[in-house]
Design an enzyme around this catalytic site. Sequence first.
Site: not given
Lengths: 480, 480
Positions: B258, B283
């Site tokens: 994000g 990730e």
Amino acid sequence: MSDRLEDAITPVDAETAATHVDSDAVVAVSGFGAVGYPKALPLALAEADRDLELTIISGGSVGTEIDTALVEASAVARRYPYQSRPAARAAVNDGTIAYQDRFISAVGDEVALGSLPEPDIAIVEAVAVGDGWFVPSLSIGHTAAYVRAASALIIEVNSAIPREIGQFHDVYERELPPDRKPIPLEHPADRIGEDRIRFDPDALLAVVETETADDPYSFREPSATDREIAANLATFLEAELERCSIFDDRIALQFGVGSLGNALMGALSDIDFGDRDVYYYGEVFQDGLLEMIENGTLAGASATSFALSVEGQRQLFSDIDQYSESVVLRTAALSNSPALIDRFGVVGINSAVEVDLYGHVNSTHVGGSRVLNGVGGSGDFNRNSPLTITTLPSRHGAETSCLVPMCPHVDHTEHDISVVITEQGVADLRGSAPRERSRLLIEGCAHPQFVDDLKAYVERSEASGGHVPHHLESAFSWRS
Amino acid sequence: MSDRLEDAITPVDAETAATHVDSDAVVAVSGFGAVGYPKALPLALAEADRDLELTIISGGSVGTEIDTALVEASAVARRYPYQSRPAARAAVNDGTIAYQDRFISAVGDEVALGSLPEPDIAIVEAVAVGDGWFVPSLSIGHTAAYVRAASALIIEVNSAIPREIGQFHDVYERELPPDRKPIPLEHPADRIGEDRIRFDPDALLAVVETETADDPYSFREPSATDREIAANLATFLEAELERCSIFDDRIALQFGVGSLGNALMGALSDIDFGDRDVYYYGEVFQDGLLEMIENGTLAGASATSFALSVEGQRQLFSDIDQYSESVVLRTAALSNSPALIDRFGVVGINSAVEVDLYGHVNSTHVGGSRVLNGVGGSGDFNRNSPLTITTLPSRHGAETSCLVPMCPHVDHTEHDISVVITEQGVADLRGSAPRERSRLLIEGCAHPQFVDDLKAYVERSEASGGHVPHHLESAFSWRS
């Protein structure tokens, strides 16, 4: 006592040893499953005319000498990571003891890394002490990590526990990150360590001799509800054994601490496991497992504590040679290791206070505020097992539903729980969306007397939409 | 295209390939971090005049071809384990799509074990295909597990992505329990696998050629609040590097997906890491890391997705030889592995919607009901990191506090979160009891305009006692 202490060690009395403990010390103690904790030192501290503000870090639950006597003497200011005695619970709930309950597997690391207060002294129970080593008694817990973290050590040598108990022990210590190695355990009941914990001889301040039995759990007889839950669990597990190929040859099961867990363990004998090897891989070895080892239902067991009743202890002590062939006691970092739970595919079976309509679980707090014991090892297993089962009665007493719209305290999220089982039935939540879960849980697990109110809550909530529909105004006041 | 397909393979068009997908199929797709997902097949399915009720299982988030076009064609009945597009989100929140968001690390296992629906077909994106193998494109995710679980396979070969992207890949597949081996990865940026995913040639139904760029995330420019959060994080981390010895030589950090995560990654360059080797172990590899690799601040990075902007992709593609020396793309089971997060001591840094007074974190739902994206990998890191940091602004807009009395949805419990950081400051919650936590959070992290109301809630709650004091009547209506 000559077989318990090496010649060079001169024991002292507990009162003398207790003077080594500063009044505001951070004290790390052995003990897990209410056994293997020090007894004489805590009592001596409780009875000393001193103004104590101790921080007590244990492996898991301990006996009344610590969580009753020391607490009632107002000697405990701070407590980690678990408690299960009325005196400690009352002091925690009224805010006199600053407590934080922690997931068991990581507590040793948290002490090593300074995430919890650094221990000034470790006080541990052993069955034998030598030059730079001791053999723990009925539990291993995080004792090795605590001894490593503390610069001072006092050992109680308890001759009430057979010296041979060390035959069960497998103490393996891990490196700290960032170059921590994988745990080399290949099978649930293998051994990779030794029977003793090593310490720096310069750290040893005193050895105290005791001959005091532990003050372990006592379990109630299984109730009718317990037996119905066990029967529903058995039916579910038998179907799952057929369905899921990872259980074809071997299955490892964990059960939570307590009377329900003990009853469920005892009921395992009724399950048809076929040719599979069945192992217990959990944190406590409770009475329910003894007979299964005896009659060969259980191929082996791994735990960090013999949380046995007095009768269970007697049975264990009567044939240590036989039991120790298939039962291993490990550090809590290994008994509850996320990596090993994953690798062995351990099925986690834990109880709860209440479950909500979407599968969130509260296993610790009544009314969202008053703690019972602590989250303990349930989180280690609920998070890492490929199949996690929450077992609980559908109601407490006559008026309290254990299925509620929203848990006022969440220990395990909707993502952790595969299946919920009550005496009413089974809700298999795997793969289900929240709106499906509320229906599965009401149909499968709710007590009939609460079904209408629960359905009314669902209707009220879904009217305003959302992935996890809630009606916050009535989430905690849903009984009409 | 000749370098992408072995001679024996004859591609077909997407419409033809789409006929292999049954109308109620369980479709497992590649894709993670909104890149590396199939594009032509989903569009062909969305445009086909068919009554579809598909179950879509992706690795993580995917692009508009799936979570917009297919959703708007009413073709998706069920969705796992993550979504992040407005169309999918709306359908999930109104209940038309049955969705369950899952912790990322275990989704491959859940598919393999039948805890999620069994895939009928896998549709994946590759940069090259041969006899029984393909090289994934910009993400690896759970594609290997999905291909293994499905009996049918369709591959899209995307020539818009350089063939050389495979230089980043390290595909290592694990056995299933109960004889699952430890992961043999010894260092965050080592390689233990190969660049390709293997499949049964008999399963391959069709290969489709595409030349379509991904539809990746776009990140907003860091706001003033983002920069203040980053500055507080930097100050905290620098002190922690000094305090905690496991970070003496090496530190591995993870940041959530994000704009805030991206901004925080970018701000790492301002931290004085001394002589330490700094790794990213998470990730998604986002834009914020590119420059740090370039200028040597980052010794290496491990992820499962290149969740880069279009400009970031261009930069990466411009020098694959150089970047691939220190950047590795793994399966999501390894990028988010609980065991590896533990062994490497990864510091997890994730954002949230809101935090409550006791340190429980809601990272997914607005008002307790309306999901934003999903829990994703935050749980993998928050649960297993030795140091977990939740970063968020102290308020959303002018009227909504991000510190609240009780989270109406809990993704991460009080036990998971070490530290909370807002633009107001830092609350280090380690070792603190709940009554201490509420004070640390109000003093350290609350926006001043909400402090009086939060303190009033604390007072109201503590009046009735309890370990985690709550006043359920006003837990969700606390603003006076």
